[in-house]
Design an enzyme around this catalytic site. Structure first.
Site: not given
Length: 637
Positions: A335, A364, A382, A384, A386, A465, A511
């Site tokens: 993000c 991570r 991911q 991912d 946005h 979320k 997200h």
């Protein structure tokens, strides 16, 4: 006072009456079988007093499948475990012993190490306790007395817990064992009909690797032996499907101490990986997403702006800078990069929605004790995205995402469920913003008739979320992707667009990761399918098995023709018996094996289809079958 029962009738009781008193007032049989009280949706020990007007439900030994009824049974069994360990291992120190999903555990500091072989002895001692009979007695005590008691008993972990506990200090006693515990507990041990200790593990006190490493004993308990037997059978099936074992057996990936928490993907594993990436890219293109690529490293100020530095830095990897340079950190999320990408140009309301998609490497710093195959890793990727929207576009975009979720999960034969996670204590933004964001997500779930439950306080620091879950063939629930609505991060980064009123407005960002971590998703798929991937996802879709050396050329020619159609086909021409090569194909879980001998030709091929026996098909029929199965990855609308 009056208590409200599940059928809305009222029960009159004297002031200060307990849940057990309520059960006795209804009937002696109910009081005998009662194990737990549910009061206005929360659980409570039967021994605790009721208040006027409370709505109660009394759970009994008949509620054998109820999660709360099982939890209290297992909590009490954990205390039996602690008593048995103290009997067998004088000098042991007691830590904590809660119920968990499917069982319980208890942490101990043993004077001498124990092994798996000791569990049977401990289990026998627990059964002796059951034979002797146990009841649980609850008492409240001043904090100072609890601390003094456990100091005298040489129980440092209980002393620490007693000093820090909030609210009344309660103790539960059964037999010769007294524990600092909030409860709830059974009245007595009679309902515990079946128990099993299932394993040992190391666990740091309070999950902190700087603290003493304790020995954790896991176990489970049920209201009947039949339920325990069924559970152990499911456990055996789960072991057989363990993705860590199958990953090596099927040559998909391996893990190494040289790079903890970071899988090494083998060629066959990359076939599965790339099939998921192809699915992601194809559908993103159809649905208006724009593929982007952003850096792995950012300066610390970027993470301060995004909020990750204050809320997530213990899970981040930092890079030691050269002298005079600013420190950098590897990104744990995409993000911040997408915020900077949006902010790199002037934007108009006519540009929105902007949908950035990126399948990027993230890092991570998960602690070593929490790593678990592909399911918990340090290096993740991911699917991912946005999506930057105006306020008016929020509902349409969330609707489109839920439609996308259903399409994706149908490819794997599962139905998604949702968990709506609401505002945590540590968060950005105002309550009004959070209420609006939470309502937007909940309304979207309602519009789609999607099954969901609410998880209070589990949202991210920047917004609520929707967490997506699936249930696998063994009935296990897995968390998959997520959809998060965020008013905060665009403001933190100073992002704006020019509205139709010629004024600047802050966009809202959604997200979105629908498969979630590809590593985790593949690990779950391996276990869900037991390694027997559907045809479109299988690393090797067909094996051609020449009967003898003289058939190898024709077998390879068949492979070439099938491969020319885009199918993943190999020839097994090892100097092994045909029977062994057929068995190996079954162990490798290949969808089709084609045996090629003297009698085979384009008009008649001997086919062994996984799970469907043997048949004879022409090459044209076989290609038709392959095409139909491959189309399951992208069925016509």
């Amino acid at each position: 006072m009056k208590i409200v029962l599940p059928d809305a009738s009222e029960l009159e009781l004297p002031e200060g009456a307990s849940g057990l008193d309520a059960a006795r007032a209804i009937g002696p049989k109910l009081a005998e079988q009662a194990v737990l009280l549910r009061v206005d949706g929360t659980t409570r020990d039967l021994r605790l007093p009721l208040a006027d007007g409370e709505r109660i439900q009394i759970l009994t030994t008949r509620d054998t499948a109820d999660a709360d009824a099982l939890s209290v049974l297992r909590h009490s069994t954990a205390h039996l475990l602690a008593e048995a360990v103290i009997r067998l291992h004088p000098g042991v120190k007691i830590a904590i012993g809660p119920p968990i999903a499917d069982g319980f555990y208890y942490d101990f500091e043993f004077p001498e190490p124990i092994s798996e072989s000791d569990l049977e002895t401990i289990e026998d001692e627990m059964r002796r306790e059951l034979a002797e009979g146990r009841t649980w007695e609850r008492q409240e005590t001043p904090r100072e007395e609890a601390v003094a008691r456990f100091e005298a008993e040489g129980e440092p972990y209980k002393v620490e817990l007693a000093r820090e506990a909030e609210g009344p200090i309660s103790l539960y006693t059964q037999g010769d064992f007294t524990d600092l515990c909030r409860g709830p507990h059974l009245q007595d041990a009679t309902p515990i009909k079946a128990l099993k200790l299932t394993g040992l593990a190391g666990a740091y006190w309070r999950g902190d690797e700087r603290n003493t490493q304790l020995t954790r004993i896991y176990g489970t308990a049920f209201y009947s032996q039949a339920d325990l037997d069924a559970y152990l059978e499911r456990l055996e099936q789960a072991r057989a499907r363990d993705h860590r074992r199958l990953g090596v057996q099927l040559d998909l990936f391996h893990l190494s101490e040289h790079s903890p928490g970071s899988p090494f993907w083998h060629p066959k594993g990359m076939v599965v990986w790339n099939a998921l990436e192809d699915l992601r890219r194809r559908e993103n293109l159809r649905r208006g997403y724009l593929e982007v690529k952003t850096p792995l490293l950012y300066d610390i100020q970027t993470y301060i702006t995004s909020g990750h530095y204050d809320n997530y830095r213990e899970n981040m990897f930092f890079v030691q800078p050269h002298e005079g340079e600013e420190p950098l950190a590897l990104k744990p999320m995409n993000c911040p990069g997408h915020m900077l990408l949006f902010g790199s140009q002037l934007r108009s309301y006519r540009d929105l929605p902007i949908r950035y998609a990126e399948s990027s490497t993230l890092h991570r710093d998960e602690r070593g004790g929490t790593l678990h195959g592909l399911l918990r890793v340090k290096h993740i990727t991911q699917d991912d995205a946005h999506v930057f929207v105006t306020e008016e576009q929020i509902q349409d975009e969330i609707d489109a995402m839920i439609d996308y979720v259903r399409y994706l999960y149908e490819r794997f034969g599962v139905t998604p469920r949702a968990e709506l996670s609401t505002r945590p204590e540590k968060r950005l933004g105002t309550d009004a913003q959070w209420e609006h964001a939470e309502r937007s997500l909940e309304e979207a779930l309602g519009r789609h008739g999607m099954e969901y439950e609410i998880s209070p306080g589990e949202g991210t620091f920047y917004g609520p979320k929707i967490d997506l879950h699936m249930t696998d063939v063994l009935g296990r629930s897995w968390q998959m992707g997520t959809i998060q609505l965020d008013y905060q991060m665009p403001v933190q980064f100073g992002l704006t667009y020019m509205g139709p009123d010629n004024r600047e407005h802050s966009p809202v960002v959604i997200h979105r990761a629908l498969l979630g971590s590809l590593e985790r998703f593949i690990g779950i798929l391996v276990e869900h399918y037991g390694g027997a991937f559907p045809f479109w996802l299988a690393p090797v879709q067909a094996l051609v098995l020449p009967v003898g050396e003289q058939h190898r050329e024709a077998a390879d020619a068949l492979r070439v023709r099938l491969a020319a159609e885009g199918f993943r086909v190999q020839v097994d021409e090892r100097d092994e018996t045909l029977g062994k090569r057929i068995r190996d194909a079954e162990l490798e879980k290949v969808p089709f094996a084609v045996v090629y001998g003297d009698r085979e030709s384009d008009e008649a091929l001997a086919i062994r289809e996984r799970g469907a026996g043997q048949s004879t098909l022409s090459l044209a029929e076989l290609l038709g079958r392959f095409r139909a199965l491959a189309a399951e990855a992208d069925p016509p609308s």
